[in-house]
Motif scaffolding. Structure first.
Motif, PDB file in Angstrom:
ATOM      1  N   LEU A  11      80.942  25.708  59.420  1.00 17.18           N
ATOM      2  CA  LEU A  11      81.635  24.726  60.255  1.00 17.18           C
ATOM      3  C   LEU A  11      82.219  25.399  61.495  1.00 17.18           C
ATOM      4  N   GLN A  12      82.739  26.604  61.355  1.00 14.24           N
ATOM      5  CA  GLN A  12      83.245  27.342  62.511  1.00 14.24           C
ATOM      6  C   GLN A  12      82.131  27.557  63.536  1.00 14.24           C
ATOM      7  N   ASP A  13      80.949  27.947  63.059  1.00 14.32           N
ATOM      8  CA  ASP A  13      79.822  28.163  63.963  1.00 14.32           C
ATOM      9  C   ASP A  13      79.398  26.861  64.645  1.00 14.32           C
ATOM     10  N   LEU A  14      79.404  25.775  63.884  1.00 13.11           N
ATOM     11  CA  LEU A  14      79.042  24.476  64.454  1.00 13.11           C
ATOM     12  C   LEU A  14      80.003  24.103  65.577  1.00 13.11           C
ATOM     13  N   ARG A  15      81.286  24.249  65.330  1.00 18.36           N
ATOM     14  CA  ARG A  15      82.299  23.909  66.330  1.00 18.36           C
ATOM     15  C   ARG A  15      82.209  24.806  67.560  1.00 18.36           C
ATOM     16  N   ALA A  16      81.780  26.058  67.346  1.00 14.15           N
ATOM     17  CA  ALA A  16      81.694  27.019  68.451  1.00 14.15           C
ATOM     18  C   ALA A  16      80.378  26.948  69.197  1.00 14.15           C
ATOM     19  N   GLY A  17      79.475  26.056  68.758  1.00 13.88           N
ATOM     20  CA  GLY A  17      78.179  25.940  69.420  1.00 13.88           C
ATOM     21  C   GLY A  17      77.224  27.074  69.106  1.00 13.88           C
ATOM     22  N   LYS A  18      77.444  27.752  67.982  1.00 12.13           N
ATOM     23  CA  LYS A  18      76.577  28.861  67.585  1.00 12.13           C
ATOM     24  C   LYS A  18      75.535  28.394  66.578  1.00 12.13           C
ATOM     25  N   PRO A  19      74.436  29.149  66.438  1.00 10.00           N
ATOM     26  CA  PRO A  19      73.455  28.812  65.397  1.00 10.00           C
ATOM     27  C   PRO A  19      74.083  28.883  64.013  1.00 10.00           C
ATOM     28  N   LEU A  20      73.629  28.014  63.126  1.00  8.79           N
ATOM     29  CA  LEU A  20      74.157  27.997  61.763  1.00  8.79           C
ATOM     30  C   LEU A  20      73.377  28.969  60.877  1.00  8.79           C
ATOM     31  N   GLU A  21      74.080  29.550  59.914  1.00  6.30           N
ATOM     32  CA  GLU A  21      73.466  30.510  58.998  1.00  6.30           C
ATOM     33  C   GLU A  21      72.838  29.750  57.829  1.00  6.30           C
ATOM     34  N   ILE A  22      71.773  29.000  58.130  1.00  2.00           N
ATOM     35  CA  ILE A  22      71.192  28.092  57.140  1.00  2.00           C
ATOM     36  C   ILE A  22      70.321  28.825  56.132  1.00  2.00           C
ATOM     37  N   GLU A  23      69.371  29.587  56.617  1.00  2.00           N
ATOM     38  CA  GLU A  23      68.372  30.156  55.711  1.00  2.00           C
ATOM     39  C   GLU A  23      68.951  31.185  54.735  1.00  2.00           C
ATOM     40  N   PRO A  24      69.799  32.121  55.184  1.00  2.00           N
ATOM     41  CA  PRO A  24      70.319  33.107  54.230  1.00  2.00           C
ATOM     42  C   PRO A  24      71.175  32.504  53.130  1.00  2.00           C
ATOM     43  N   ILE A  25      71.977  31.487  53.470  1.00  2.00           N
ATOM     44  CA  ILE A  25      72.865  30.927  52.457  1.00  2.00           C
ATOM     45  C   ILE A  25      72.164  29.843  51.647  1.00  2.00           C
ATOM     46  N   PHE A  26      71.516  28.900  52.324  1.00  2.00           N
ATOM     47  CA  PHE A  26      70.983  27.710  51.650  1.00  2.00           C
ATOM     48  C   PHE A  26      69.482  27.790  51.404  1.00  2.00           C
ATOM     49  N   GLY A  27      68.713  28.086  52.453  1.00  2.00           N
ATOM     50  CA  GLY A  27      67.253  28.096  52.319  1.00  2.00           C
ATOM     51  C   GLY A  27      66.764  29.106  51.298  1.00  2.00           C
ATOM     52  N   ALA A  28      67.329  30.313  51.330  1.00  2.00           N
ATOM     53  CA  ALA A  28      66.892  31.348  50.386  1.00  2.00           C
ATOM     54  C   ALA A  28      67.271  30.993  48.953  1.00  2.00           C
ATOM     55  N   THR A  29      68.429  30.353  48.784  1.00  2.00           N
ATOM     56  CA  THR A  29      68.853  29.962  47.434  1.00  2.00           C
ATOM     57  C   THR A  29      67.938  28.868  46.882  1.00  2.00           C
ATOM     58  N   VAL A  30      67.567  27.912  47.730  1.00  2.00           N
ATOM     59  CA  VAL A  30      66.620  26.877  47.327  1.00  2.00           C
ATOM     60  C   VAL A  30      65.275  27.509  46.965  1.00  2.00           C
ATOM     61  N   ALA A  31      64.837  28.500  47.768  1.00  2.00           N
ATOM     62  CA  ALA A  31      63.562  29.166  47.498  1.00  2.00           C
ATOM     63  C   ALA A  31      63.597  29.904  46.161  1.00  2.00           C
ATOM     64  N   LEU A  32      64.722  30.548  45.863  1.00  2.00           N
ATOM     65  CA  LEU A  32      64.847  31.239  44.584  1.00  2.00           C
ATOM     66  C   LEU A  32      64.821  30.232  43.432  1.00  2.00           C
ATOM     67  N   GLY A  33      65.485  29.097  43.630  1.00  2.00           N
ATOM     68  CA  GLY A  33      65.457  28.054  42.610  1.00  2.00           C
ATOM     69  C   GLY A  33      64.037  27.563  42.346  1.00  2.00           C
ATOM     70  N   ALA A  34      63.269  27.372  43.424  1.00  2.00           N
ATOM     71  CA  ALA A  34      61.887  26.930  43.266  1.00  2.00           C
ATOM     72  C   ALA A  34      61.056  27.980  42.527  1.00  2.00           C
ATOM     73  N   ALA A  35      61.288  29.262  42.860  1.00  2.00           N
ATOM     74  CA  ALA A  35      60.536  30.339  42.214  1.00  2.00           C
ATOM     75  C   ALA A  35      60.865  30.445  40.729  1.00  2.00           C
ATOM     76  N   ARG A  36      62.096  30.082  40.365  1.00  2.00           N
ATOM     77  CA  ARG A  36      62.524  30.190  38.964  1.00  2.00           C
ATOM     78  C   ARG A  36      62.417  28.867  38.208  1.00  2.00           C
ATOM     79  N   GLY A  37      61.980  27.813  38.887  1.00  2.00           N
ATOM     80  CA  GLY A  37      61.836  26.524  38.227  1.00  2.00           C
ATOM     81  C   GLY A  37      63.157  25.829  37.949  1.00  2.00           C
TER      82      GLY A  37
END
Length: 333
Positions: free
Chosen positions: A284-310
């Protein structure tokens, strides 16, 4: 690692990295701590070169001299490289980081999400890092997971102006490796950091620390950025809190498959959010500051690990898709 004081470089001396660098530089020449340098850029780099790196905490105000460069290739190979960057900023530096790290050196990637060294099945009987945090396997190839030490920071700090680090919440570092891996380097680096004044934990198994961090970050950071609400609002809104709790339980299920025990309940985490400081998570701090969000390391990679582990993760998968759409609308995709 060599049997002498260790050369140390902090790549990204922002809020967390700057605190680490300042404390190490202040202790340079004692114990295992050798020469300390930083890789920075822009006004922050200029200020550090001109005035030194200033660290302001609730109990001290110190300024230290530290070698500061913009290009890691201007430094000799380092025994310890500490990266304190957003997850998406690290892969483009893979080749440079590989050159910066001495052959017997160790890297401490201090990240908010799933680290690039965490092994996922590659479909061919081996392992690789998540594509979301290590596109094309560049870090896996140039640095190698065997040279990485798991590193998590629990603290509150900011950069109020170039060259100045303000620590609002004193915390600690947690270092470790996955079960079955040699921990002698973890023990040595932990003692070195303690010599610089840090409180350091060595959680075993390290998955407990890693997934406990993801448990909170995946839920609170995603819901905060989507709703543009700080944590008190999330914790007290019946719909937002239900979504956050759903994500927490999905991460708990994934952690269980990975051998991690998350002791915090979602109810207790939301209670702390409702009754503690009205903190705005980093996304949220990054969003308010107009910076790119840290999506893939926090959320995308966790979703990918979940998919890999079923492990089904519908709430986090939905939140990740929404955040990617927000990034596309902001022109960062």
């Amino acid at each position: 690692m060599p049997d002498r004081p260790l050369s140390i470089c902090v790549v990204g001396p922002g809020a967390i990295g700057g605190t680490i660098a300042a404390r190490l530089a202040a202790a340079s020449g004692t114990g295992d701590i050798g020469r300390v340098s930083v890789v920075a850029r822009g006004a922050h780099l200029a200020a550090i070169r001109d005035k030194g790196l200033r660290l302001v905490t609730p109990t001290e105000d110190v300024t230290v001299e530290v070698e500061a460069v913009s290009d890691p290739d201007n430094l000799p190979p380092q025994d310890i490289v500490i990266t304190a960057l957003k997850g998406h900023q690290i892969p483009p530096m893979a080749a440079a980081l590989g050159r910066l790290l001495a052959p017997e050196g160790r890297m401490l990637p201090v990240v908010n999400g799933l680290p690039w060294w965490y092994p996922l099945p590659d479909g061919q009987g081996g392992f690789r890092g998540a594509e979301a945090v290590d596109p094309g396997g560049a870090l896996w190839r140039e640095v190698g997971p065997e040279r990485a030490i798991g590193s998590i920071a629990y603290m509150g700090a900011s950069v109020p102006e170039p060259g100045v680090i303000s620590v609002e919440i004193e915390g600690y570092l947690d270092l470790g490796r996955l079960p079955g891996e040699d921990r002698s380097d973890v023990v040595r680096v932990a003692e070195m950091l303690r010599g610089a004044g840090w409180t350091v934990r060595e959680t075993e198994p390290f998955q407990n620390s890693l997934f406990s961090k993801l448990f909170s970050n995946c839920a609170m950071n995603s819901v905060a950025a989507i709703s543009q609400a700080a944590q008190k609002r999330i914790a007290t809104d019946p719909v937002l809190s239900r979504m956050a709790a759903g994500i927490m339980e999905e991460v708990r299920a994934l952690g269980l498959v990975e051998g991690a025990e998350i002791r915090m309940t979602s109810e207790k985490r939301l209670y702390h959010a409702a009754n503690g400081p009205d903190h705005a998570p980093s996304t949220l701090q990054d969003l308010r500051a107009g910076k790119p969000l840290e999506i893939e390391p926090i959320f995308g990679a966790t979703v990918a690990l979940g998919a890999a582990r079923g492990v089904p993760m519908p709430n986090l998968e939905l939140a990740t898709a929404m955040l990617r759409a927000i990034e596309e609308a902001r022109g960062f995709a």
